[in-house]
Design an enzyme around this catalytic site. Structure first.
Site, PDB file in Angstrom:
ATOM      1  N   ASN A 104      35.951 -19.741  44.646  1.00 29.46           N
ATOM      2  CA  ASN A 104      36.311 -21.137  44.915  1.00 29.46           C
ATOM      3  C   ASN A 104      35.098 -22.000  44.587  1.00 29.46           C
ATOM      4  OD1 ASN A 104      38.339 -23.033  45.932  1.00 29.46           O
ATOM      5  ND2 ASN A 104      36.929 -23.359  47.638  1.00 29.46           N
ATOM      6  N   LYS A 105      35.247 -23.292  44.735  1.00 27.66           N
ATOM      7  CA  LYS A 105      34.193 -24.252  44.376  1.00 27.66           C
ATOM      8  C   LYS A 105      32.844 -23.836  44.954  1.00 27.66           C
ATOM      9  CE  LYS A 105      34.764 -27.093  42.269  1.00 27.66           C
ATOM     10  NZ  LYS A 105      34.643 -27.071  40.789  1.00 27.66           N
ATOM     11  N   GLN A 130      33.978 -33.895  44.647  1.00 28.30           N
ATOM     12  CA  GLN A 130      35.440 -33.901  44.765  1.00 28.30           C
ATOM     13  C   GLN A 130      35.895 -34.182  46.195  1.00 28.30           C
ATOM     14  OE1 GLN A 130      33.700 -31.526  43.118  1.00 28.30           O
ATOM     15  NE2 GLN A 130      34.810 -30.753  41.335  1.00 28.30           N
ATOM     16  N   ARG A 139      42.287 -30.961  37.405  1.00 29.40           N
ATOM     17  CA  ARG A 139      41.526 -29.853  37.975  1.00 29.40           C
ATOM     18  C   ARG A 139      42.311 -29.269  39.155  1.00 29.40           C
ATOM     19  NH1 ARG A 139      41.076 -32.018  42.229  1.00 29.40           N
ATOM     20  NH2 ARG A 139      40.266 -30.091  43.139  1.00 29.40           N
ATOM     21  N   GLY A 140      41.812 -28.138  39.663  1.00 24.81           N
ATOM     22  CA  GLY A 140      42.519 -27.421  40.706  1.00 24.81           C
ATOM     23  C   GLY A 140      43.358 -26.331  40.076  1.00 24.81           C
ATOM     24  N   ASP A 148      40.382 -20.530  43.378  1.00 25.37           N
ATOM     25  CA  ASP A 148      40.647 -20.564  41.945  1.00 25.37           C
ATOM     26  C   ASP A 148      41.030 -19.189  41.412  1.00 25.37           C
ATOM     27  OD1 ASP A 148      39.750 -23.335  40.460  1.00 25.37           O
ATOM     28  OD2 ASP A 148      38.801 -23.047  42.411  1.00 25.37           O
TER      29      ASP A 148
END
Length: 349
Positions: A245-246, A194, A44-45, A235
């Site tokens: 983003n998250k 995370q 991920r990322g 992202d």
């Protein structure tokens, strides 16, 4: 242990869903295995997904067993579409898949083995280019971190998310290496934790002082003067600076704005989507409801509870004090500053 390693006939992936309790490696010999690793967040990322996508396309192309260029190139198109279908938000994944498709097309006439060799060269170049981008990005970013700063970080943006160095977390690591006495407030980052599982683990391995907090504690610590600034990854960044983003990033940015705390984004240029004018055009991934109902088999909600689970949110550009890239730090207005930085950015290998 490496986050990702290409051996020539298989892709080794450190399974991040098992961290920090155990370090387990997935040995992927088939494209479907890599795609599943992407979907279930074993890897991920956004930057890591870009490198993974490159090797996924290469692995899929090698496994086609094509005997002529026409069938190989047609197969590569299908492989790229399969890789692109895994997750919709991180633009690096789409960029890398297209780079691999281009490498195959540019090698037409070299024969099947020649095309595959060119694709492998391109995948390795994408990985090397990714490393260099983050090395430079971290140097630029450390300059915006004051000595003695207490910094809020959301999600995970270290080497696990970028293969090498890190983006936002890499910036903080570089500041620490420079002797700046920083302290990191680590959002646990619901629903998949995370921050708690991965960011805290990486900071501990570097010896960077940190405090783990729940996502809804950030405002409390800001109001008490305990947090001086915030920095996160991305992202996908739209042309106007709106940043996906998250999930939870937008909330942290609003809190930072209210308390007069600068909020930074750190990401390589491969994360900037100049074809998307604003954040409203970014597709937000909706993930499974069971990620919200519980964790690792333990349920804290009813098994059939109705759930919404967007994986990302979009932070408007006006809440962002600066966007750290490998070409420098962009400042508002981002539509102009990102374009100015675009030309001198580290060239694609």
């Amino acid at each position: 242990m490496n986050v990702l390693e290409w051996t020539g006939d298989e892709l080794l992936i450190l399974d991040q869903t098992r961290l920090p309790q155990s370090e387990e490696v997935l040995r992927c010999r088939e494209l479907d295995q890599v795609c599943e690793a992407i979907r279930n967040l074993s890897i991920r990322g956004a930057p890591s997904l870009g490198v993974t996508a490159a090797y996924a396309v290469l692995l899929g192309a090698r496994n086609l067993g094509a005997t002529d260029e026409g069938s190989l190139l047609c197969g590569v198109d299908a492989v790229c579409e399969q890789v692109r279908s895994t997750r919709p938000t991180a633009v690096n994944l789409f960029w890398a898949a297209e780079e691999m498709r281009g490498a195959a097309r540019r090698s037409e006439g070299a024969g099947v083995e020649g095309i595959l060799a060119s694709m492998e060269d391109r995948a390795k170049a994408i990985e090397s280019d990714n490393e260099e981008r983050h090395r430079v990005l971290c140097e630029f970013g450390a300059a915006v971190i004051p000595d003695g700063a207490s910094v809020l970080h959301h999600c995970e943006t270290g080497p696990l998310a970028t293969i090498d160095y890190g983006s936002a977390l890499g910036v903080l690591h570089e500041a620490h290496l420079q002797g700046k006495r920083i302290h990191v407030f680590v959002d646990e980052t619901r629903p998949l934790l995370q921050g708690a599982r991965l960011t805290a683990w990486e900071l501990a391995s570097w010896g960077v002082p940190y405090t783990l907090i729940t996502d809804n504690m950030a405002g409390h610590f800001m109001s008490r003067g305990k947090i001086d600034m915030a920095i996160v990854g991305a992202d996908r960044i739209a042309a106007n600076g709106d940043t996906a983003n998250k999930i939870g990033t937008y909330s942290a940015a609003v809190l930072a704005k209210h308390h007069g705390i600068p909020f930074y984004v750190a990401a390589p240029f491969t994360t900037i989507d100049f074809d998307t004018p604003a954040g409203s055009g970014i597709e937000i991934e909706e993930r499974r409801g069971d990620e919200v109902r519980g964790f690792r088999g333990f349920l804290w909600a009813d098994a059939d509870a109705s759930v919404a689970n967007p994986a990302f949110d979009v932070t408007p550009a006006e809440l962002i004090a600066g966007i750290v890239t490998e070409a420098g730090v962009a400042r508002p207005p981002y539509r102009e500053s990102l374009q100015r930085l675009r030309s001198p950015a580290v060239p694609v290998a």
